[in-house]
Design an enzyme around this catalytic site. Structure first.
Site, short mmCIF file in Angstrom:
data_model
loop_
_atom_site.label_atom_id
_atom_site.label_comp_id
_atom_site.label_asym_id
_atom_site.label_seq_id
_atom_site.Cartn_x
_atom_site.Cartn_y
_atom_site.Cartn_z
N HIS A 467 0.84 -1.20 0.00
CA HIS A 467 0.00 0.00 0.00
C HIS A 467 0.88 1.26 0.00
CE1 HIS A 467 -3.67 2.33 1.27
NE2 HIS A 467 -2.72 3.15 1.66
N GLU A 468 1.81 1.32 0.93
CA GLU A 468 2.65 2.53 1.04
C GLU A 468 3.57 2.66 -0.17
OE1 GLU A 468 1.63 4.57 3.02
OE2 GLU A 468 0.49 3.26 4.36
N HIS A 471 1.68 4.40 -2.90
CA HIS A 471 1.73 5.86 -2.76
C HIS A 471 3.10 6.36 -3.25
CE1 HIS A 471 -1.98 6.68 -0.68
NE2 HIS A 471 -1.70 5.93 0.36
N HIS A 474 3.39 6.55 -7.00
CA HIS A 474 2.63 7.70 -7.50
C HIS A 474 3.48 8.97 -7.37
CE1 HIS A 474 -1.68 9.66 -7.42
NE2 HIS A 474 -1.14 9.71 -8.60
ZN ZN Z 1 -2.98 5.23 1.94
#
Ligand code: ZN
Length: 678
Positions: A467-468, A471, A474
């Site tokens: 998940h991290e 980010h 991105h």
């Molecule tokens: Zn998040």
């Protein structure tokens, strides 16, 4: 002695930064920035190059001074650093308010927007200017003088009320506890929860065990305690915190504060020309209008509720047939659910952990993004960091170009803030010397290696890391050259979780787990039998969880949409109504969940709680393209990279999504992934 926070090297000189550097550096940068902005505003005409580009450099200078301080404060906290950090917070917020309310700066943006050169700017540049004008207006900059003063007053009152709301929840949480010296009260609790309760007792100089309303203690009792009266007691105390009900009724009551917050928010929305606060909230979000949000939530509720009712029936049957309970009460739900889950899916995180040694997991994650986007990730050992556990990597694309860099700090330790997050160390933008490479901080709190073994991750820790890192990608892979639209900048709140939740999907596929999972001793891949159990357990009661989230989201949104100060008891009445429409679990009459709903009353989620589900729809639907084409399909990977990751906040997220998916988002994939539809 030179101040390392004022040298602006490409990467922060972490080991040289000391608490005594902080305030002096921040003071100096803020003074320089104020002077530089005043000088900029003396120009008669404004172009991108003469106004925005210098402003980006000015902002970057402050970021380069502050970002390492705020990061160190989170991951290497000590008293001196915390004092220095906190001393700067009011100065920084004062500076931010000044910028937002700077009429001359607003007018300069407006003139640039109205000039002939505007149409020659890129889409990203135009969006940066439009977003800035919007944000200036939302901070009241173009209101007539009397209204401007009223606006400031409202802002101040709101910030006081929000902190009173939090204080009440905190005080109410701390005011209640349950002390026992009877071992029979502990029946069913895991050893870790019993230890925690014994420590709490010791810290109060009491014998036996003390349970309280802090989440780990509450959660342990509700999930594991065999004694039903004990569960009932802690349940009642928990769901009546800061309200007119329960053991401390009226003592920390948030009722009036909630009413005042809603009144002030409505007034603020009216001042800015919106019909209600929900409309104001959507001014900065992806969701186009309030009806779309209502339709979106109601549609999900309509589809999930029948399955949630089935979930509940199964739980009721289990309660009567196997647990000999004649009724299912609110304080039985978590407890019985855990028993049923254990009975059905006998899989524990402990069984899975040996297959997820950290070095293998990290290599596996890099292999996944290599297959998807052709990225090569190389470790660097010549970079100054804040702790020996921290690693540093360069991210290169298929033609060998450096695209981004990141620090990875995976392990829990004393003086490190809990949780997991991605933060920006440096953003991509065009400087006068060329393009600045984006740099990310990836921070987690996994259990460190011990006893000569590598760190073994749980499956949920694995998902957190992906998940991290999503980010992080991105932030790092963006190709946008304006700071306020590069990476996660300029991406609306209800779309920013798309790339992160999207990455989690590779933790649930056999083909990718073959790259990620290897037994730390035998080197074996994850056995099919364990993988199957993992998948089955994933969607246990997911429809019940879905309707619970929808209940929160609908309550929050309708409250800010329909609020009317003349209506008595509107908050409770609306919550009851939403529950009748959406919820499957019956609540006790004394339940005052709303009095502790800090996300919307004290945090930033007012009329925005729906964002969680909104972004989940986007990420699930984006991934469904990979399910159709193959989860490692290189063309689909390139399409996601070009349409979403590289574009950052340079265009409306709906446009970008359609570019990738060829159509508007649909909820089908999320419902299928949650096991709600086949
Ligand atoms: Zn998040």
């Amino acid at each position: 002695m030179k101040n390392p926070l004022l040298e602006y090297p490409p990467l922060p000189a972490f080991t040289r930064i000391k608490p005594e550097h902080v305030e002096a550096a921040v003071d100096q940068v803020l003074t320089q920035n104020r002077e530089a902005i005043a000088t900029l505003l003396q120009q008669d005409e404004h172009s991108w190059e003469s106004l925005i580009q210098p402003l980006e450099q000015i902002q970057d200078r402050l970021h380069k001074t502050w970002s390492p301080v705020s990061h160190l404060n989170s991951v290497m906290n000590n008293e001196a650093l915390r004092d220095a950090h906190n001393a700067c917070l009011p100065k920084l917020s004062q500076y931010a308010t000044e910028l937002g309310q700077n009429t001359a700066l607003f007018q300069a943006y407006q003139r640039l927007h109205d000039s002939d050169t505007f149409s020659q700017l890129s889409q990203a540049q135009q969006k940066v200017i439009n977003d800035a004008l919007r944000d200036f207006r939302l901070s009241g900059v173009d209101l007539p003088e009397t209204e401007k003063n009223r606006f400031k007053e409202i802002q101040q009152q709101l910030s006081t009320l929000k902190s009173q709301f939090s204080d009440n929840v905190l005080d109410a949480t701390q005011a209640w506890s349950f002390h026992t010296e009877q071992e029979s009260d502990l029946a069913g609790l895991p050893p870790s929860a019993i230890d925690m309760a014994a420590q709490t007792a010791q810290s109060r100089n009491q014998r036996g065990w003390v349970f309280n309303l802090e989440f780990p203690s509450y959660f342990a009792i509700m999930t594991y305690a065999d004694r039903r009266e004990l569960r009932q007691q802690i349940y009642k105390a928990y769901v009546t915190r800061a309200s007119d009900q329960g053991p401390n009724a009226g003592q920390f009551d948030n009722s009036r504060i909630m009413q005042q917050i809603l009144e002030l928010r409505t007034q603020k929305a009216h001042l800015l020309g919106y019909a209600n606060y929900a409309e104001l909230s959507l001014a900065t979000k992806m969701a186009p209008d309030t009806q779309s949000v209502l339709d979106f939530l109601s549609d999900l509720a309509k589809r999930s509720r029948p399955i949630a009712e089935q979930d509940l029936h199964q739980l009721q049957d289990f309660a009567t047939q196997e647990m000999q309970l004649s009724s299912l009460e609110p304080w039985d739900i978590m407890y019985l659910s855990e028993k049923l889950r254990q009975k059905r899916y006998n899989v524990s995180q402990e069984d899975l952990k040996p297959y997820f040694p950290e070095p293998q997991v990290v290599q596996g994650m890099f292999a996944v993004v290599h297959k998807l986007y052709g990225l090569s990730i190389e470790e660097r050992h010549d970079v100054d960091t804040w702790h020996e556990q921290v690693r540093f990597f360069d991210v290169k694309d298929p033609i060998g170009q450096l695209r981004g860099r990141f620090y990875m700090d995976l392990y829990a330790r004393a003086n490190k803030r809990g949780g997991a997050w991605m933060d920006e160390c440096a953003s991509r933008f065009k400087t006068k010397d060329g393009i600045q490479t984006p740099v990310a901080f990836i921070t987690c709190n996994f259990t460190p290696p011990s006893g000569g073994k590598p760190a073994l991750l749980t499956h949920s820790e694995l998902t957190t890391l992906f998940h991290e890192f999503g980010h992080g990608l991105h932030h790092m892979l963006t190709q946008i050259d304006c700071m306020d639209a590069s990476g996660i900048n300029g991406v609306p709140w209800d779309a920013v979780e798309l790339p992160s939740q999207f990455m989690e999907n590779w933790c649930w596929e056999k083909e990718s787990l073959n790259l990620i999972a290897r037994h730390y001793e035998s080197g074996e891949p994850l056995p099919d039998s364990l993988f199957d159990k993992l998948l089955q357990a994933k969607n246990f009661q997911s429809a019940m969880q879905m309707v619970r989230q929808l209940e929160f989201a609908l309550f929050d949104f309708r409250l800010h949409l329909e609020f009317d100060p003349q209506q008595p008891d509107q908050i409770q009445n609306l919550l009851n109504q939403v529950r009748r429409e959406v919820a499957v679990i019956r609540h006790s009459d004394y339940n005052r969940f709303q009095h502790g709903f800090s996300h919307i009353f004290a945090g930033g989620y007012a009329a925005g709680y729906y964002s969680y589900k909104w972004a989940e729809v986007l990420s699930a639907d984006a991934f469904s393209k990979f399910e159709e084409d193959g989860i490692f399909n290189r063309d689909t990977g390139q399409a996601f990279l070009h349409s979403i990751l590289e574009q950052g906040g340079s265009a409306e997220p709906m446009e970008l999504f359609k570019q990738f998916r060829g159509r508007e988002p649909s909820v089908d994939a999320l419902l299928r992934h949650s096991g709600i539809t086949a």
